[in-house]
Design a protein around this motif. Structure first.
Motif, mmCIF file in Angstrom:
data_model
loop_
_atom_site.group_PDB
_atom_site.id
_atom_site.type_symbol
_atom_site.label_atom_id
_atom_site.label_comp_id
_atom_site.label_asym_id
_atom_site.label_seq_id
_atom_site.Cartn_x
_atom_site.Cartn_y
_atom_site.Cartn_z
ATOM 1 N N PHE A 1 0.813 -1.216 0.000
ATOM 2 C CA PHE A 1 0.000 0.000 0.000
ATOM 3 C C PHE A 1 0.848 1.268 0.000
ATOM 4 C CE2 PHE A 1 -2.782 -3.122 2.302
ATOM 5 C CZ PHE A 1 -3.693 -3.282 1.269
ATOM 6 N N ASN A 2 2.004 1.226 -0.604
ATOM 7 C CA ASN A 2 2.870 2.407 -0.598
ATOM 8 C C ASN A 2 2.298 3.507 -1.489
ATOM 9 O OD1 ASN A 2 5.115 3.555 0.540
ATOM 10 N ND2 ASN A 2 6.447 3.040 -1.158
ATOM 11 N N PRO B 1 -5.510 2.107 0.938
ATOM 12 C CA PRO B 1 -6.206 0.813 0.836
ATOM 13 C C PRO B 1 -7.711 1.001 0.656
ATOM 14 C CG PRO B 1 -4.619 0.792 2.632
ATOM 15 C CD PRO B 1 -4.713 2.213 2.167
ATOM 16 N N PRO B 2 -8.386 0.013 0.099
ATOM 17 C CA PRO B 2 -9.837 0.109 -0.100
ATOM 18 C C PRO B 2 -10.623 0.206 1.200
ATOM 19 C CG PRO B 2 -8.906 -1.644 -1.450
ATOM 20 C CD PRO B 2 -7.832 -1.208 -0.513
ATOM 21 N N SER B 3 -10.037 -0.249 2.299
ATOM 22 C CA SER B 3 -10.746 -0.225 3.582
ATOM 23 C C SER B 3 -9.763 0.145 4.684
ATOM 24 C CB SER B 3 -11.353 -1.596 3.888
ATOM 25 O OG SER B 3 -11.856 -1.639 5.223
ATOM 26 N N SER B 4 -10.255 0.889 5.659
ATOM 27 C CA SER B 4 -9.442 1.228 6.827
ATOM 28 C C SER B 4 -9.699 0.285 7.993
ATOM 29 C CB SER B 4 -9.715 2.673 7.261
ATOM 30 O OG SER B 4 -11.071 2.819 7.663
ATOM 31 N N GLU B 5 -10.539 -0.710 7.775
ATOM 32 C CA GLU B 5 -10.846 -1.654 8.845
ATOM 33 C C GLU B 5 -9.582 -2.445 9.216
ATOM 34 O OE1 GLU B 5 -13.459 -2.372 10.766
ATOM 35 O OE2 GLU B 5 -14.384 -0.554 9.939
ATOM 36 N N PHE C 1 3.229 4.839 6.478
ATOM 37 C CA PHE C 1 2.729 5.375 7.747
ATOM 38 C C PHE C 1 3.018 6.870 7.865
ATOM 39 C CE2 PHE C 1 4.083 0.924 9.155
ATOM 40 C CZ PHE C 1 2.857 0.372 8.813
ATOM 41 N N GLN C 2 4.134 7.305 7.281
ATOM 42 C CA GLN C 2 4.511 8.718 7.331
ATOM 43 C C GLN C 2 3.806 9.537 6.259
ATOM 44 O OE1 GLN C 2 6.662 10.510 4.986
ATOM 45 N NE2 GLN C 2 6.481 12.359 6.217
ATOM 46 N N HIS C 3 3.605 8.919 5.090
ATOM 47 C CA HIS C 3 3.071 9.649 3.940
ATOM 48 C C HIS C 3 1.588 9.955 4.091
ATOM 49 C CE1 HIS C 3 2.753 10.941 -0.215
ATOM 50 N NE2 HIS C 3 1.786 10.072 -0.419
ATOM 51 N N GLN C 4 0.826 9.063 4.702
ATOM 52 C CA GLN C 4 -0.615 9.259 4.868
ATOM 53 C C GLN C 4 -1.004 9.071 6.341
ATOM 54 O OE1 GLN C 4 -1.671 6.274 1.777
ATOM 55 N NE2 GLN C 4 -2.868 7.904 0.833
ATOM 56 N N PRO C 5 -0.522 9.948 7.214
ATOM 57 C CA PRO C 5 -0.787 9.758 8.646
ATOM 58 C C PRO C 5 -2.269 9.866 8.996
ATOM 59 C CG PRO C 5 0.187 11.916 8.227
ATOM 60 C CD PRO C 5 0.276 11.152 6.949
ATOM 61 N N GLU C 6 -3.048 10.571 8.156
ATOM 62 C CA GLU C 6 -4.478 10.699 8.434
ATOM 63 C C GLU C 6 -5.202 9.367 8.253
ATOM 64 O OE1 GLU C 6 -3.817 11.108 4.155
ATOM 65 O OE2 GLU C 6 -2.881 12.034 5.903
ATOM 66 N N PHE C 7 -4.660 8.483 7.415
ATOM 67 C CA PHE C 7 -5.256 7.146 7.234
ATOM 68 C C PHE C 7 -4.683 6.161 8.240
ATOM 69 C CE2 PHE C 7 -5.277 2.845 5.609
ATOM 70 C CZ PHE C 7 -6.573 2.698 5.129
ATOM 71 N N TRP C 8 -3.364 6.218 8.433
ATOM 72 C CA TRP C 8 -2.689 5.211 9.247
ATOM 73 C C TRP C 8 -2.665 5.633 10.714
ATOM 74 C CZ3 TRP C 8 -1.998 0.586 7.283
ATOM 75 C CH2 TRP C 8 -1.933 0.444 5.901
ATOM 76 N N GLY C 9 -3.815 5.466 11.345
ATOM 77 C CA GLY C 9 -3.894 5.693 12.776
ATOM 78 C C GLY C 9 -3.337 4.508 13.552
#
Length: 525
Positions: free
Chosen positions: A96-97, A101-105, A136-144
């Motif tokens: 997922f770089n 991803p299609p889901s945040s679940e 994790f650094q590039h999309q911190p709003e998604f990767w909680g």
């Protein structure tokens, strides 16, 4: 390694991959359409676009982890890979770089991650997964915390090694409790796009690895370098390489850089060492938001009236370092490393002057002062940039001809050589048919300055002058369209450039210095 189709998308090592979801079959002629035809019940999703590219160039198709085909494709791919290249049991996979991803679940993310790992160990029971922590650094709003934990916890502890890619500026281990127990490598990224331009965060680099090692419950297992391009800022990489052999940080970076200069030139010289100490406290003392890893100087950007010129250092330190290096030329001019540094610092000094002349031209335009606009704009576009091109042409490391030739020699036919050369020109400039990632990989090379940056700046200044003379507003949108024509002309050109240096570095640098340094000191640029 990936468990499905992988396509490289950018020089930092991001990979577009096939991973999870559901979608109708893609258009005929694509690899995924072939897969759909052979396996009509396949479970795939088409992802969104990347980097301002449309789906002709991006929008990867992702194979669902629960699809029965997933482990089959993954194992087949890995078997072929190891058959061809052998294995050291370490496999890089970045599902997922730079793709959301299609889901945040968390359950979905854990399942996707576990399925990739299972495909690895089905072929190699000793497999260790090497994962870039950039996502994790590039999309911190998604990767909680829950999403990060789902990925890190889906692989047995110790069988996943994470690269903390931009740790000197934005370390991820700090906010993930040392990657929740998975081993990680503290990496210095430093440079995006392989840009020229003197910059670095030497203090952060110096202290970062030790801080990570001493972090509570640290799982750091090593240090690394992950630049998108090399061939610049050699002092940064020299320090990072040395730190891999040190238990503690360098106690005195000023003394270290003094010794670096002496080792680099083969002899101690007071003026040269003083120049390096000035560079250490200025361009190599980056901190905070200024440490983006990109050269955003107006020199290498498409001009506008809204360009930022602020820097984190005192420009006078760069100009003084320039003077000190020139003072050392009677002793050090026979050193190739010194001559390279003289070109590089001269280049940086001109970059600073371009920003200052741009500020003067912009102010004059906004104040509707035609003569000052023509003076400042004329110096920038018709004097400074041509002079910079000549200095760059005097050193083999700063030649567009060499850059293009390295692309051509990889070809097996003239047709392929022309194709590779054009792609090489695209990467330096438009990076896409529509300027999709414009000037991302900007460089200051002889030939590129003369035939790409200088014409663009001349067009900008001429457009501003015309605006004042005719009393019509400057239209950025129209200028961008006109500039794109210049940019595209350069990319599509087949002009050949010298691959051997021309001119005397010291003489050319002195001429530039004697013309502009007194003006700088007098405050009369």
């Amino acid at each position: 390694m990936s468990t499905s189709l992988v396509l490289p998308s950018w020089p930092g090592g991001a990979w577009a991959t096939c991973t999870p979801g559901v979608a109708p079959c893609p258009p005929p002629g694509t690899s995924s359409s072939f897969t759909c035809r052979v396996f009509p019940r396949i479970n795939i999703t088409q992802m969104g676009s990347w980097g301002h590219f449309n789906c002709s160039y991006s929008c990867s198709f992702l194979l669902a982890p629960e699809d029965p085909l997933f482990p089959i494709v993954g194992s087949l791919f890995l078997r072929e890979l190891t058959k061809e290249f052998g294995t050291d049991h370490i496999y890089g996979a970045d599902t997922f770089n730079e793709m959301q991803p299609p889901s945040s679940e968390p359950s979905y993310l854990a399942a996707a991650t576990a399925t990739v790992y299972q495909a690895m160990i089905a072929v190699d029971p000793d497999a260790v997964w090497l994962l870039q922590g950039w996502l994790f650094q590039h999309q911190p709003e998604f990767w909680g915390p829950a999403q990060v934990g789902a990925v890190l916890g889906a692989v047995p502890r110790g069988r996943l090694v994470v690269l903390d890619l931009f740790a000197e500026s934005q370390p991820v281990y700090v906010r993930t409790a040392s990657f929740q127990g998975q081993p990680f490598i503290w990496c210095m990224l430093h440079n995006f796009g392989g840009n020229h331009g003197l910059f670095g965060a030497l203090e952060s680099v110096n202290r970062g690895p030790t801080a990570a090692r001493l972090f509570p419950n640290s799982t750091m297992v090593g240090t690394g370098m992950a630049p998108e391009g090399i061939g610049q800022n050699e002092v940064v990489y020299a320090l990072m390489a040395e730190l891999g052999w040190r238990k503690d940080p360098v106690a005195d970076l000023g003394a270290w850089v003094t010794g670096f200069a002496a080792r680099r030139y083969g002899v101690s010289h007071g003026a040269a060492e003083a120049a390096w100490r000035l560079l250490l406290r200025s361009v190599y003392n980056c901190s905070g938001e200024g440490c983006s890893g990109h050269n955003r100087s107006p020199l290498v950007r498409r001009p506008s009236l809204q360009m930022a010129t602020a820097v984190w250092y005192n420009r006078s330190d760069v100009l003084e370092a320039w003077r000190l290096l020139l003072a050392a030329t009677p002793t050090l001019a026979t050193s190739p490393a010194f001559c390279y540094d003289l070109v590089d610092v001269t280049r940086q000094a001109v970059q600073e002057l371009v920003s200052l002349y741009y500020e003067e031209a912009r102010t004059a335009y906004l104040n509707k002062e035609l003569v000052p606009l023509m003076r400042a704009g004329g110096v920038l576009a018709y004097e400074l940039l041509p002079a910079l091109d000549k200095v760059l042409a005097s050193d083999s490391h700063f030649l567009l001809g060499s850059w293009l030739e390295r692309a051509r020699v990889a070809a097996v036919s003239e047709t392929e050589a022309r194709f590779y050369e054009q792609n090489s020109r695209y990467q330096l400039t438009l990076w896409g048919p529509e300027g999709n990632i414009l000037d991302y990989a900007n460089k200051q090379l002889a030939g590129l300055v003369a035939d790409y940056y200088a014409p663009r700046w001349r067009l900008f200044m001429e457009t501003l002058v015309e605006s004042l003379v005719r009393g019509i507003p400057f239209q950025q949108h129209q200028f961008d369209k006109n500039a794109f024509q210049l940019e595209q002309t350069f990319v599509l050109s087949t002009r050949r450039y010298p691959s051997q240096p021309r001119g005397d570095t010291v003489d050319l640098a002195k001429k530039l210095f004697l013309k502009y340094y007194p003006r700088w000191v007098a405050g009369a640029l």
